[in-house]
Each structure stands twice: as structure tokens, then as C-alpha cells.
Design an enzyme around this catalytic site. Structure first.
Site, PDB file in Angstrom:
ATOM      1  N   CYS A 107      -5.156 -44.724  31.803  1.00 42.23           N
ATOM      2  CA  CYS A 107      -6.203 -45.130  30.860  1.00 42.23           C
ATOM      3  C   CYS A 107      -6.401 -44.079  29.767  1.00 42.23           C
ATOM      4  CB  CYS A 107      -7.482 -45.427  31.646  1.00 42.23           C
ATOM      5  SG  CYS A 107      -8.700 -46.399  30.750  1.00 42.23           S
ATOM      6  N   HIS A 108      -7.608 -43.518  29.655  1.00 45.65           N
ATOM      7  CA  HIS A 108      -7.903 -42.521  28.629  1.00 45.65           C
ATOM      8  C   HIS A 108      -7.543 -41.100  29.050  1.00 45.65           C
ATOM      9  CE1 HIS A 108     -10.295 -45.856  27.027  1.00 45.65           C
ATOM     10  NE2 HIS A 108     -10.290 -45.205  25.876  1.00 45.65           N
TER      11      HIS A 108
END
Length: 174
Positions: A107-108
Site C-alpha cells: 500500500c502506502h
């Protein structure tokens, strides 16, 4: 499963981590025999965006790259943004990559890799909003469930966790 017996895996996170992106990979490597340490900017406890509390084992200022056989970088926008601003965490990631330590990122979580200048020439995936950041840092971004390239295992979202966990255990076992 015991293919990670004797290995110690670092997990770098702070408040606001995406709960399942920390807990699920942690459970996967521990089920395969590894031990894990939570590394954060401060001692005590960190809390995920959905309320999961996790005890911090060591601060980023005190963590030593040579102690770890793998690194997990969970997402969560607030977590990833705060971690990439911590000079000690960035330095630790840079040293781990210089030692060719495998990294699993979802993800991030990839934001810290841009700060550590660790992804030139690597193919990665992430949450789509990181495409430009990762590309600008020299990575080739693709939209796939899981990507394994040059010691990196990357995925996009919690939906990808089954494939991500399988791939990271395999990569950390090498």
C-alpha cells in the site's frame, strides 16, 4: 511451516498503520518460524487506524540493521507519511537495502523507500496514488496483486494480503 526459523524480521510502523497490513504479514512470518520486532519512532505502543494496539520493541534510533533478516513496511497513509519523515527510520531502511535485506512493502508503505533512495531500477506495485512518487524515485510501477523483484515483495491493498504473505515468506526464506 518452519522455513524462517532463526530469522528476525523488522516491521517499521507508527500510529495510523493499516491494521491488517501489519498484523497479517507479522502472523505469516511468525507462523513460518521467524521472530518479529516492531520498530517505531518512539517507545511504548502504536495504534492502527482501526484501533489495533501493538507494543514497540525498539525505536528507529536504536535499531541496528545487522540485527534483521527481512523488513516489512505496512501501509496506512498517516503511518507511511510519518515514518518517511523520521531520519532514523529512513537511515535504517537505507542500511538494510545496502545489505540486500529483503523488503516486503504494501500500500502506502513504499513512501519510505523513496526517501531512502532504495528503489532505482526495481519493479514495484503499491496503492495507485503512489505510482508517480515511486516512478519519480526510479522504480517501474505496475498494477498487479503482488510483485517480486530484486529482493522486494510489493502489493497494493489489504485485498492482496494472501498473495503478499505467501510471496514474502518465500522471499525471506531465500
Amino acid at each position: 511451516m518452519t522455513e524462517l526459523n532463526g530469522k528476525k524480521i523488522a516491521i517499521i510502523a507508527t500510529d495510523g498503520f493499516e491494521d491488517s497490513e501489519l498484523t497479517s504479514p507479522r502472523e505469516a512470518v511468525e507462523a513460518a518460524g521467524a521472530t518479529t520486532e516492531i520498530i517505531s519512532t518512539e517507545s511504548g505502543e502504536i495504534t492502527g487506524k482501526n484501533g489495533t494496539a501493538v507494543r514497540v520493541d525498539v525505536t528507529s534510533a536504536d535499531a541496528q540493521a545487522g540485527d534483521y533478516d527481512g523488513l516489512i513496511l505496512p501501509g496506512g497513509t498517516g503511518n507511511a507519511d510519518a515514518i518517511r519523515l523520521d531520519a532514523d527510520a529512513v537511515s535504517l531502511v537505507k542500511k538494510l537495502r545496502e545489505a540486500d535485506t529483503p523488503v516486503a512493502v504494501i500500500c502506502h508503505g513504499g513512501w519510505i523507500l523513496t526517501e531512502a533512495d532504495a528503489i532505482k531500477g526495481v519493479t514495484l506495485t503499491s496503492f495507485p496514488s503512489l505510482k508517480t512518487d515511486l516512478s519519480n524515485a526510479g522504480a517501474t510501477w505496475v498494477d498487479e496483486e503482488v510483485v517480486v523483484d530484486q529482493g522486494f515483495v510489493s502489493s497494493r491493498t489489504p485485498d492482496d494480503l494472501p498473495a503478499f504473505n505467501k510471496a514474502l515468506v518465500e522471499e525471506f526464506a531465500k
